[in-house]
Scaffold this active site. Structure first.
Site, mmCIF file in Angstrom:
data_model
loop_
_atom_site.group_PDB
_atom_site.id
_atom_site.type_symbol
_atom_site.label_atom_id
_atom_site.label_comp_id
_atom_site.label_asym_id
_atom_site.label_seq_id
_atom_site.Cartn_x
_atom_site.Cartn_y
_atom_site.Cartn_z
ATOM 1 N N ASP A 258 0.792 -1.169 0.290
ATOM 2 C CA ASP A 258 0.049 -0.032 0.023
ATOM 3 C C ASP A 258 0.799 1.074 -0.140
ATOM 4 O OD1 ASP A 258 -2.131 -1.592 0.004
ATOM 5 O OD2 ASP A 258 -2.263 -1.538 2.425
ATOM 6 N N LYS B 17 1.899 2.045 -5.052
ATOM 7 C CA LYS B 17 2.559 1.557 -6.329
ATOM 8 C C LYS B 17 1.518 1.834 -7.470
ATOM 9 C CE LYS B 17 2.206 -2.398 -4.219
ATOM 10 N NZ LYS B 17 1.886 -2.135 -2.948
ATOM 11 N N GLY B 18 0.385 1.683 -7.381
ATOM 12 C CA GLY B 18 -0.571 1.593 -8.409
ATOM 13 C C GLY B 18 -0.392 3.220 -8.966
ATOM 14 N N ASN C 186 -5.430 -10.125 -3.851
ATOM 15 C CA ASN C 186 -5.207 -9.559 -2.436
ATOM 16 C C ASN C 186 -4.711 -8.256 -2.608
ATOM 17 O OD1 ASN C 186 -2.938 -10.511 -3.611
ATOM 18 N ND2 ASN C 186 -1.974 -11.439 -1.726
ATOM 19 N N ALA C 187 -4.161 -7.842 -3.629
ATOM 20 C CA ALA C 187 -3.725 -6.570 -4.018
ATOM 21 C C ALA C 187 -4.680 -5.547 -4.221
ATOM 22 C CB ALA C 187 -2.804 -6.644 -5.051
ATOM 23 N N GLY C 188 -4.701 -4.320 -3.822
ATOM 24 C CA GLY C 188 -5.518 -3.214 -4.203
ATOM 25 C C GLY C 188 -4.601 -2.070 -4.567
ATOM 26 N N HIS C 189 -4.513 -1.760 -5.839
ATOM 27 C CA HIS C 189 -3.717 -0.632 -6.392
ATOM 28 C C HIS C 189 -4.662 0.731 -6.858
ATOM 29 C CE1 HIS C 189 -0.577 -3.505 -7.180
ATOM 30 N NE2 HIS C 189 -0.845 -3.468 -5.977
ATOM 31 N N ARG D 229 2.507 -29.020 -6.377
ATOM 32 C CA ARG D 229 2.410 -29.631 -7.629
ATOM 33 C C ARG D 229 0.961 -30.395 -7.928
ATOM 34 N NH1 ARG D 229 7.796 -32.829 -6.739
ATOM 35 N NH2 ARG D 229 6.697 -32.901 -4.901
ATOM 36 N N GLN E 54 1.939 -6.218 -3.175
ATOM 37 C CA GLN E 54 2.274 -6.166 -1.668
ATOM 38 C C GLN E 54 3.649 -5.496 -1.594
ATOM 39 O OE1 GLN E 54 1.260 -9.654 -3.361
ATOM 40 N NE2 GLN E 54 -0.515 -8.656 -2.818
ATOM 41 N N THR F 129 2.832 -12.684 2.890
ATOM 42 C CA THR F 129 2.103 -13.217 2.102
ATOM 43 C C THR F 129 2.661 -14.248 1.252
ATOM 44 O OG1 THR F 129 0.628 -12.760 0.016
ATOM 45 C CG2 THR F 129 2.665 -11.803 -0.131
ATOM 46 N N ARG G 225 -9.915 -2.477 5.962
ATOM 47 C CA ARG G 225 -9.478 -2.618 7.518
ATOM 48 C C ARG G 225 -8.816 -1.329 7.536
ATOM 49 N NH1 ARG G 225 -6.606 -8.255 7.558
ATOM 50 N NH2 ARG G 225 -5.842 -7.652 5.414
ATOM 51 N N SER H 280 5.621 11.908 -4.325
ATOM 52 C CA SER H 280 4.320 12.066 -4.782
ATOM 53 C C SER H 280 3.673 13.051 -3.485
ATOM 54 C CB SER H 280 3.685 10.959 -4.783
ATOM 55 O OG SER H 280 2.287 10.510 -4.716
ATOM 56 N N GLY I 295 0.346 13.860 -3.416
ATOM 57 C CA GLY I 295 -1.295 13.725 -3.280
ATOM 58 C C GLY I 295 -1.639 12.533 -4.362
#
Ligand code: GDP
Ligand code: IMO
Ligand code: MG
Length: 471
Positions: A51, A54-55, A76-79, A181, A262, A277, A341, A451, A453
């Site tokens: 978090d 990155k996005g 699981n990622a949120g960008h 496998r 991540q 992860t 969360r 960055s 903003g």
């Protein structure tokens, strides 16, 4: 088709043809090409516990790249990307697709939930993006199935187990099956007979285990098969051999960006195990997770917040337990992009950042969320650890080591002025400039971007980095 002399001066060979004269799908790479390619590709990854922004940074940089490839993790990622006030949260799909001229690749290192993938594709199409012909999924990526989520949820809540605080997306159990496998790959998802057999066998095994260990209600293999067979038909047009696609792009001189998910400290090998992860989120994962060689990676860009956050359980030496955490959380909107969360907040931890830079081979740093620090009374930065009375900046490998850490802080003055939206270094308040100089000196990597903003435009690119990008 052209001929060149190889480094073995007596030996000539043609790019695109093997010694047998058959046309090859992918040819040998000459040393001079490797040199050129190296400068044209970049891994961009989280330097902390995820978090970091990155996005947003991938979106800004994708203007300079033809292809953006995700190499690890899953939904699981949120960008988050904000373009002129319009918000997109991408989970599986690389942020590059927000630019119509940029191809997106989901590499073999990713675990793909077909339903999550299709719903993300739909959302992007509904927002007016083309996507078809622009997005490619590796035929070797692993598939997440409902029993992965079932096992994860049951195990996370079982008495006596170490709770990780996962995103409950089935990520860990899907990677377990990969390493065991016994996973299902995207290529197998497209084969109905194989899919049915796989689901029947896996359901028998997983239902038995889940019922015996956790008393979980069994899943119905027939319903799963029908849902996945339907999804497979819609996923099929995106599927290809993405390793070939990426290597061909590199060979053709296109710029490729490898988008991490991540963060380094969530990496399965190098992170704060077991509170990590289940994939290789560090730069090495870009190689194994896409099928390009390390000689094709030109540079590594680490994204770090100007402070630190973490979601889920696990050690966090510089975590703040007073009102400053509430201030950072409120100003930085520190709530999970996927799970909602509240994120735990802490001060910048330089030993961890140096460690992250070391294991990733980070050349450039991007510092995000400078504006969030605008109103702090003061800004403590952790420069080292005291462990059992001894000063060190070595990162402990075990949880007891982390518990013994007393962070050593240098307190920097806050600038108490708005940095929001500033795009030139010289226009930052003097103390904000000092903060960045300090961070650069202590972290051992050059700052390439800052960055100020969440919006695409609220970004500054420093001249040396801009030059390196054009190379
Ligand atoms: P990622 O997982 O690394 O892509 O990061 P997330 O999207 O999960 O979380 C980063 C959050 O910070 C998002 O809500 C972004 O919109 C926001 N963000 C990114 N850069 C900045 C910044 O410089 N300032 C502020 N205030 N917010 C930012
Ligand atoms: P992005 O790409 C922050 C954390 C979870 C949990 C641990 C294991 O948006 O930065 P998992 O579901 O992967 O098995 O959970 O890892 N986690 C993240 N934290 N950002 C992420 O992704 C994360 N992906 C997983 O909170 O602690
Ligand atoms: Mg995120």
């Amino acid at each position: 088709m052209f001929t060149r002399t190889s480094c073995l001066s007596s030996c000539q060979y043609r790019i695109g043809y093997g010694r047998t004269g058959f046309e090859l799908a992918y040819g040998p790479t000459l040393p001079e090409q490797i040199f050129l390619n190296q400068r044209k590709s970049a891994v961009i990854l989280g330097a902390q516990w995820g978090d970091e922004g990155k996005g947003k940074i991938v979106d800004v940089l994708s203007e300079k790249f033809s292809v953006v490839a995700r190499y690890a993790g899953g939904h699981n990622a949120g960008h988050t990307v904000i373009i002129a006030g319009k918000k997109f949260v991408l989970q599986l799909i690389p942020c590059g697709v927000l630019r119509p001229e940029c191809k997106g690749v989901i590499g073999n290192g990713v675990v793909l939930d077909p339903m999550a993938f299709l719903s993300e594709v739909k959302k992007l199409k509904d927002a007016g993006l083309k996507i078809d012909g622009q997005l490619f999924v590796s035929n070797r990526a692993q598939v997440i199935l409902p029993y992965h989520r079932m096992i994860e949820l049951a195990a996370e809540n079982a008495p006596g187990r170490t709770k990780i605080g996962t995103t409950s997306r089935g990520i860990g159990p899907a990677y377990e099956d990969k390493m065991h496998r016994s996973g299902l790959r995207v290529i197998d998802l497209l084969n109905p007979a194989l899919l049915r057999t796989h689901i029947n066998n896996a359901c028998y095994e997983k239902n038995t285990i889940a019922q015996a260990l956790f008393g979980t209600e069994p899943l119905d293999p027939k319903a799963i098969y029908e849902e996945y067979a339907r999804a497979a038909e819609q996923v099929a047009p995106f599927v290809t051999d993405t390793a070939v696609l990426l290597n061909e792009a590199i060979r053709a001189g296109e710029k490729v960006m490898f988008e991490g998910a991540q963060g380094a400290l969530l990496d399965i090998d190098h992170g704060t195990y077991p509170f990590v992860t289940s994939s290789s989120s560090t730069s090495g994962g870009a190689v194994t997770g896409t099928g390009v060689g390390p000689t094709s990676i030109g540079t590594v860009i680490g994204v770090t917040k100007a402070y630190v956050t973490r979601v889920g359980e696990g050690p966090f030496p510089t975590e703040i337990h007073d009102d400053s955490a509430t201030l950072l959380r409120a100003r930085g909107q520190e709530y999970g992009a996927v799970t909602g969360r509240p994120r735990r907040c802490g001060w910048l931890d330089l030993p961890l950042l140096r460690y992250s830079n070391m294991i990733n081979g980070t050349e450039w740093l991007v510092v995000t969320k400078m504006d969030v620090l605008d109103e702090c009374a003061e800004i403590p930065v952790c420069t080292g650890y005291k462990i059992n009375g001894k000063l060190t900046d070595l990162i402990p490998a075990d949880m007891r080591g982390f518990e013994a850490i007393q962070p050593v802080y240098t307190k920097l003055k806050c600038w108490n002025a708005s940095t929001e939206g500033i795009t030139e270094f010289d226009k930052l308040p003097k103390m904000a400039q000092d903060y960045l100089h300090f961070l650069e000196r202590e972290s051992g990597a050059r700052i390439g971007m800052v960055s100020t903003g969440p919006d695409r435009d609220q970004t500054m690119t420093l001249p040396e980095f801009a030059e390196a990008l054009e190379a």
